[in-house]
Design a protein around this motif. Sequence first.
Motif, short mmCIF file in Angstrom:
data_model
loop_
_atom_site.label_atom_id
_atom_site.label_comp_id
_atom_site.label_asym_id
_atom_site.label_seq_id
_atom_site.Cartn_x
_atom_site.Cartn_y
_atom_site.Cartn_z
N HIS A 105 0.81 -1.22 0.00
CA HIS A 105 0.00 0.00 0.00
C HIS A 105 0.84 1.27 0.00
CE1 HIS A 105 -3.25 -2.76 0.76
NE2 HIS A 105 -2.63 -3.22 1.82
N GLY A 106 2.00 1.21 -0.65
CA GLY A 106 2.83 2.40 -0.80
C GLY A 106 3.59 2.81 0.44
N HIS A 107 3.58 2.00 1.51
CA HIS A 107 4.25 2.36 2.75
C HIS A 107 5.54 1.57 2.89
CE1 HIS A 107 0.76 4.65 3.91
NE2 HIS A 107 -0.01 3.58 3.84
N LEU A 108 6.65 2.28 2.98
CA LEU A 108 7.95 1.64 3.07
C LEU A 108 8.02 0.70 4.27
CD1 LEU A 108 10.85 1.34 2.07
CD2 LEU A 108 11.46 3.38 3.39
N GLN A 109 7.41 1.08 5.38
CA GLN A 109 7.47 0.24 6.58
C GLN A 109 6.76 -1.09 6.37
OE1 GLN A 109 6.38 3.34 6.41
NE2 GLN A 109 7.90 4.55 7.53
N GLU A 110 5.68 -1.09 5.60
CA GLU A 110 4.93 -2.32 5.35
C GLU A 110 5.61 -3.21 4.31
OE1 GLU A 110 0.78 -1.88 4.68
OE2 GLU A 110 0.59 -0.23 6.11
N GLN A 111 6.54 -2.63 3.55
CA GLN A 111 7.24 -3.42 2.55
C GLN A 111 8.00 -4.57 3.20
OE1 GLN A 111 9.75 -1.82 -1.00
NE2 GLN A 111 11.19 -2.11 0.67
N GLY A 112 8.69 -4.28 4.30
CA GLY A 112 9.45 -5.32 4.99
C GLY A 112 8.55 -6.43 5.50
N ALA A 113 7.38 -6.06 6.03
CA ALA A 113 6.45 -7.06 6.53
C ALA A 113 5.95 -7.95 5.39
CB ALA A 113 5.27 -6.38 7.22
#
Length: 345
Positions: A99-107
Amino acid sequence: MSVTIKDVARRANVSVATVSRALNGHQNVAEAVRSRVLRVADELRYSPHHAARSLSSRRTGTIGVVLPDLYGEFFSELMRGIDQVARERGLHLLVSSYHGHLQEQGAALRTMRGRVDGLLLMSPFVDGAEALAGELSPTMPAVLMNSTRVAGARASVGVDNHGGAVTMMRHLVEAGHRRIAFIAGPEDNFDARERLRGYREALAQALPEHAPWVLQGDFDEASGHRAGQALLAADARPDAVFAANDMMALGCLFALTQGGVRVPEDIALAGFDDIPLSRYVHPALTTMRVEIAELGARAIRRLLEPDETADQAPPDLLAPRLVVRASSGGASVPPDESQAASAGN
């Protein structure tokens, strides 16, 4: 000094054979042991021999696809290309969006571990290379799509965004336009930054007496509509508007039409990507055609047919093609007969 499988085994307190089975997805490894081995391998940045990272010994028959979003025609076309090749090879896809969020990319990347045999990843964040390098498991075969290069060897495919923007600017200048506004994409997006760079460089070269006219957008219709409204409210209006993608161009077209502006008679308009909808609006949109489905197909082929030198090679870039339609003052042509020219020619 390179890390070996023995180092991983020693740190995880298991045998070399157990490390090998855990990394290769064998079922006869306790889940707690597998998780410990994967964690240690990541901590040590263990990278097996290239042959060991190939998909020749795949176990799950599934390819992971991690994208910044799933909304819009760009991503549907990208997935169409990936899925077509996957079906030809008898493979399944596990798709995740952060969803475009760098923090969620890792998850999203962590959820793929142990579930897929290889990974296709689009990470467009300009300043996210360090974080991405920390999240990508060195034991996982992966191909990056339209992403900044990361530390470590990773094959990469993408689009020549800079060259495409230069080509579009050349077309608009040759059509007689001088005051050319640009609707930019997100500031932290790699594609957006390259397209903005192409606009600025082409403008400085062809029209040095004209300052850049940049409006901020977000690669969606709403931001294109807001940019169009801002142009309508300006003291002086541009001759042409170049939007960094088609979605923003279509939003801008709606705003201009609402404001009583004729396109292209009053203001010419152009986009980038050539999404299917762009040829069916009125007037049909001049754009840079990116073979989006081919981008996805090329990425998964690169993953399934690894080249020993691909990880060290420059990104494999697709050249966009100029498609001239009515919105920039070109002749109105049927959707399948658009005039096209390769970028850079």
